[in-house]
Write a protein that holds these residues in place. Sequence first.
Motif, PDB file in Angstrom:
ATOM      1  N   TRP A  41       0.818  -1.220   0.000  1.00 58.92           N
ATOM      2  CA  TRP A  41       0.000   0.000   0.000  1.00 58.92           C
ATOM      3  C   TRP A  41       0.844   1.259   0.000  1.00 58.92           C
ATOM      4  O   TRP A  41       0.330   2.367  -0.151  1.00 58.92           O
ATOM      5  CB  TRP A  41      -0.998  -0.028   1.162  1.00 58.92           C
ATOM      6  N   ASP A  52     -10.091  -4.365  -2.489  1.00 62.96           N
ATOM      7  CA  ASP A  52     -11.335  -4.975  -2.959  1.00 62.96           C
ATOM      8  C   ASP A  52     -11.827  -6.100  -2.037  1.00 62.96           C
ATOM      9  O   ASP A  52     -12.592  -6.958  -2.446  1.00 62.96           O
ATOM     10  CB  ASP A  52     -11.243  -5.407  -4.425  1.00 62.96           C
ATOM     11  N   ILE A 142       7.608  -6.003 -24.808  1.00 62.29           N
ATOM     12  CA  ILE A 142       6.919  -5.683 -26.063  1.00 62.29           C
ATOM     13  C   ILE A 142       7.964  -5.101 -27.016  1.00 62.29           C
ATOM     14  O   ILE A 142       8.709  -4.188 -26.631  1.00 62.29           O
ATOM     15  CB  ILE A 142       5.773  -4.677 -25.810  1.00 62.29           C
ATOM     16  N   ALA A 178      -5.794  -1.939 -13.494  1.00 67.46           N
ATOM     17  CA  ALA A 178      -6.235  -1.125 -14.640  1.00 67.46           C
ATOM     18  C   ALA A 178      -7.643  -0.569 -14.426  1.00 67.46           C
ATOM     19  O   ALA A 178      -7.892   0.620 -14.681  1.00 67.46           O
ATOM     20  CB  ALA A 178      -6.197  -1.962 -15.914  1.00 67.46           C
ATOM     21  N   ASN A 200     -12.379  -9.164 -18.762  1.00 66.58           N
ATOM     22  CA  ASN A 200     -12.522  -9.842 -17.467  1.00 66.58           C
ATOM     23  C   ASN A 200     -13.921  -9.663 -16.889  1.00 66.58           C
ATOM     24  O   ASN A 200     -14.635  -8.729 -17.256  1.00 66.58           O
ATOM     25  CB  ASN A 200     -11.486  -9.286 -16.481  1.00 66.58           C
ATOM     26  N   THR A 332       0.154  -4.108 -15.981  1.00 68.51           N
ATOM     27  CA  THR A 332       0.382  -5.468 -16.455  1.00 68.51           C
ATOM     28  C   THR A 332       0.722  -6.455 -15.335  1.00 68.51           C
ATOM     29  O   THR A 332       1.211  -7.555 -15.609  1.00 68.51           O
ATOM     30  CB  THR A 332       1.511  -5.458 -17.516  1.00 68.51           C
ATOM     31  N   THR A 448      -5.688 -17.988 -18.699  1.00 71.34           N
ATOM     32  CA  THR A 448      -4.349 -17.829 -18.142  1.00 71.34           C
ATOM     33  C   THR A 448      -4.511 -16.845 -16.978  1.00 71.34           C
ATOM     34  O   THR A 448      -5.427 -16.028 -16.991  1.00 71.34           O
ATOM     35  CB  THR A 448      -3.384 -17.208 -19.161  1.00 71.34           C
TER      36      THR A 448
HETATM   37  P1  NAP Z   1      -3.267  -8.678 -13.520  1.00 71.37           P
HETATM   38  O1  NAP Z   1      -4.559  -9.004 -12.921  1.00 71.37           O
HETATM   39  O2  NAP Z   1      -2.270  -9.752 -13.679  1.00 71.37           O
HETATM   40  O3  NAP Z   1      -3.565  -7.987 -14.915  1.00 71.37           O
HETATM   41  C1  NAP Z   1      -2.551  -7.720 -15.830  1.00 71.37           C
HETATM   42  C2  NAP Z   1      -3.163  -7.196 -17.093  1.00 71.37           C
HETATM   43  O4  NAP Z   1      -2.120  -6.903 -18.013  1.00 71.37           O
HETATM   44  C3  NAP Z   1      -4.071  -8.216 -17.790  1.00 71.37           C
HETATM   45  O5  NAP Z   1      -5.180  -7.563 -18.311  1.00 71.37           O
HETATM   46  C4  NAP Z   1      -3.171  -8.785 -18.885  1.00 71.37           C
HETATM   47  O6  NAP Z   1      -3.853  -9.266 -20.008  1.00 71.37           O
HETATM   48  C5  NAP Z   1      -2.401  -7.539 -19.264  1.00 71.37           C
HETATM   49  N1  NAP Z   1      -1.149  -7.849 -19.937  1.00 71.37           N
HETATM   50  C6  NAP Z   1      -0.067  -8.466 -19.407  1.00 71.37           C
HETATM   51  N2  NAP Z   1       0.881  -8.572 -20.362  1.00 71.37           N
HETATM   52  C7  NAP Z   1       0.381  -8.014 -21.488  1.00 71.37           C
HETATM   53  C8  NAP Z   1       0.883  -7.820 -22.810  1.00 71.37           C
HETATM   54  N3  NAP Z   1       2.089  -8.266 -23.166  1.00 71.37           N
HETATM   55  N4  NAP Z   1       0.089  -7.218 -23.705  1.00 71.37           N
HETATM   56  C9  NAP Z   1      -1.137  -6.797 -23.360  1.00 71.37           C
HETATM   57  N5  NAP Z   1      -1.672  -6.938 -22.145  1.00 71.37           N
HETATM   58  C10 NAP Z   1      -0.915  -7.551 -21.220  1.00 71.37           C
HETATM   59  O7  NAP Z   1      -2.510  -7.503 -12.705  1.00 71.37           O
HETATM   60  P2  NAP Z   1      -3.138  -6.406 -11.730  1.00 71.37           P
HETATM   61  O8  NAP Z   1      -4.292  -5.751 -12.364  1.00 71.37           O
HETATM   62  O9  NAP Z   1      -2.020  -5.545 -11.267  1.00 71.37           O
HETATM   63  O10 NAP Z   1      -3.685  -7.257 -10.537  1.00 71.37           O
HETATM   64  C11 NAP Z   1      -2.896  -8.283  -9.927  1.00 71.37           C
HETATM   65  C12 NAP Z   1      -3.492  -8.662  -8.613  1.00 71.37           C
HETATM   66  O11 NAP Z   1      -3.199  -7.647  -7.671  1.00 71.37           O
HETATM   67  C13 NAP Z   1      -4.986  -8.777  -8.581  1.00 71.37           C
HETATM   68  O12 NAP Z   1      -5.472  -9.990  -9.067  1.00 71.37           O
HETATM   69  C14 NAP Z   1      -5.272  -8.582  -7.120  1.00 71.37           C
HETATM   70  O13 NAP Z   1      -5.068  -9.758  -6.412  1.00 71.37           O
HETATM   71  C15 NAP Z   1      -4.226  -7.569  -6.735  1.00 71.37           C
HETATM   72  N6  NAP Z   1      -4.796  -6.218  -6.770  1.00 71.37           N
HETATM   73  C16 NAP Z   1      -5.690  -5.905  -5.819  1.00 71.37           C
HETATM   74  C17 NAP Z   1      -6.263  -4.668  -5.828  1.00 71.37           C
HETATM   75  C18 NAP Z   1      -7.251  -4.345  -4.787  1.00 71.37           C
HETATM   76  O14 NAP Z   1      -7.291  -4.898  -3.742  1.00 71.37           O
HETATM   77  N7  NAP Z   1      -8.087  -3.423  -5.045  1.00 71.37           N
HETATM   78  C19 NAP Z   1      -5.953  -3.745  -6.797  1.00 71.37           C
HETATM   79  C20 NAP Z   1      -5.032  -4.081  -7.738  1.00 71.37           C
HETATM   80  C21 NAP Z   1      -4.461  -5.327  -7.724  1.00 71.37           C
HETATM   81  P3  NAP Z   1      -4.463 -10.762 -20.027  1.00 71.37           P
HETATM   82  O15 NAP Z   1      -5.603 -10.687 -19.061  1.00 71.37           O
HETATM   83  O16 NAP Z   1      -4.874 -11.015 -21.395  1.00 71.37           O
HETATM   84  O17 NAP Z   1      -3.360 -11.661 -19.546  1.00 71.37           O
END
Ligand code: NAP
Length: 484
Positions: A41, A52, A142, A178, A200, A332, A448
């Motif tokens: 945080w 969340d 990329i 995102a 999603n 990402t 995935t």
């Molecule tokens: P994530 O859920 O892993 O999402 C990553 C995003 O990047 C996905 O949409 C993925 O696409 C995309 N991506 C990755 N490589 C890419 C590429 N080469 N080209 C295009 N798109 C690409 O990551 P996150 O959003 O940071 O969240 C991770 C975890 O953190 C969450 O599941 C949660 O547990 C935690 N989190 C919690 C909170 C909260 O409590 N509010 C907030 C943020 C994060 P694809 O889906 O197609 O792979």
Amino acid sequence: MYDAVIVGSGFSGLISAIHLIRKNITNFIILEREEIAGGTWQNNQYPGARVDVLSKLYSISFEPYDWSELYPDQQEILDYTNYVIDKHNLRDRIKTSNNVSSMVLDESTNTWTINTHGGDTYTTKVLINATGYLSQVNIPEIPGAETFAGKSMHTAQWDHSYDLEGKRVAVIGTGASAIQVIPSIADKVDKLHVMQRSANWVIPRKNKKLSNFHRKLQKFSLIRKLNRSFVYVYNEIRVIGFEYVPLLMRSTVRLGSLMHLYKQVSDKELRKKLTPTYTIGCRRILISDDYYPALQKDNVFLQATGVKEINRDGIVTSDDKLIELDAIVYATGFHAYANDKCLPFDIIGRNGKNMSAAWNNFPQAYVGSSVPDFPNFFFVSGPHTATAHTSAIFISESQMGYIIGAASRIIQDDNCNSIEVKKEVCDKYNQDIQDATKSSVWEKGNCTSWYKNEDGLNTAIYPGFTFIFRRRANRFIASEHIIT
Ligand code: NAP
């Protein structure tokens, strides 16, 4: 020589510290790689960052707080973190700007040496690694990304000095980070391109400010505990859908998510692009009330064609269209436990064994904590401790019985110099995890995700009810270990 060194000053590190003190173990420090303590945080300061999981559960069980909202924002959770640090006098123990480069076991003494990038070295009897599974940022390779002339930043490394006002911005990714950042910057920027590789499932958040009356009620311990228990049980019921009866998931949560989409998006084409193709629950279910409305603003463009490459001027999509940009936000995600980049440093155990190499892209530990050949070393929030339905803090607290039970033997019992989990115990535990995952939506849901490695094997999730995890992780059983 310290009795214990904790690495990481997020909730897992702080909880470990408090439990050490409760056992009268005070000769310890906490190493933190950042300049400021606080972990997740502190790092995730992107606009819109918000928890969340309901704050009633997303908090340390014995440290209640006067939360202002059901789902507090990043600043309020960071304030809570600082409150915990100060209340337990932990600030002086936290050595910030200590970025660990390696941890090496001295087999002759069963002690650990911790080296940092700054050249400092610490030795300890017990090493508690509390760096978490969402701390290693993933910036995908990329083609051409390094040639981009504008600003690039990851959501977990937000640069507040960069002003997005009036800029042409792309957000790559449509995960949990995102969908929070997009609505928060949409009105500020000139144009916002949302680069979606896959859609999603999103359900309503329904956040609200807690009334003064509600907050006053929370001061009564019985009411607060009942409230927390209710939230815990309510969340736990979802495991039935994730793990045992996917039909339940499809018929309730999926329906709710589709209704949310239909209610908020009237354009048929856009709705189609935003409808996921995998079974709900396979990835983390997202919660938001303002993501879909943000996508429909005049200056926001959903690009569902994929990123082909990046050049000096912007992003080239898979259909060869150049999107000219001033800034690219990488939403990402993180390496979690999915591959050999998940550990930020080398951990060298018996016979020079490197944890990362030993795992070989398939991390495994006993109750997410201990690994054969790595005596006196414990993970908090190690492999298979993530959950898709409840609070990560609950899991960290669940591990304390095991970790601190073992640590106190090593530190306080003159007849115990080292504790190491038996290989067969660790293997059996992990076989059970893989067996339980087989029928779950995470494996069967056709997606995935950061829960799995490249072979589709679960490396992150504890597949089951968390009270069962707690029962298993809340004590140290001597017969399961090699004790010298
Ligand atoms: P994530 O859920 O892993 O999402 C990553 C995003 O990047 C996905 O949409 C993925 O696409 C995309 N991506 C990755 N490589 C890419 C590429 N080469 N080209 C295009 N798109 C690409 O990551 P996150 O959003 O940071 O969240 C991770 C975890 O953190 C969450 O599941 C949660 O547990 C935690 N989190 C919690 C909170 C909260 O409590 N509010 C907030 C943020 C994060 P694809 O889906 O197609 O792979």
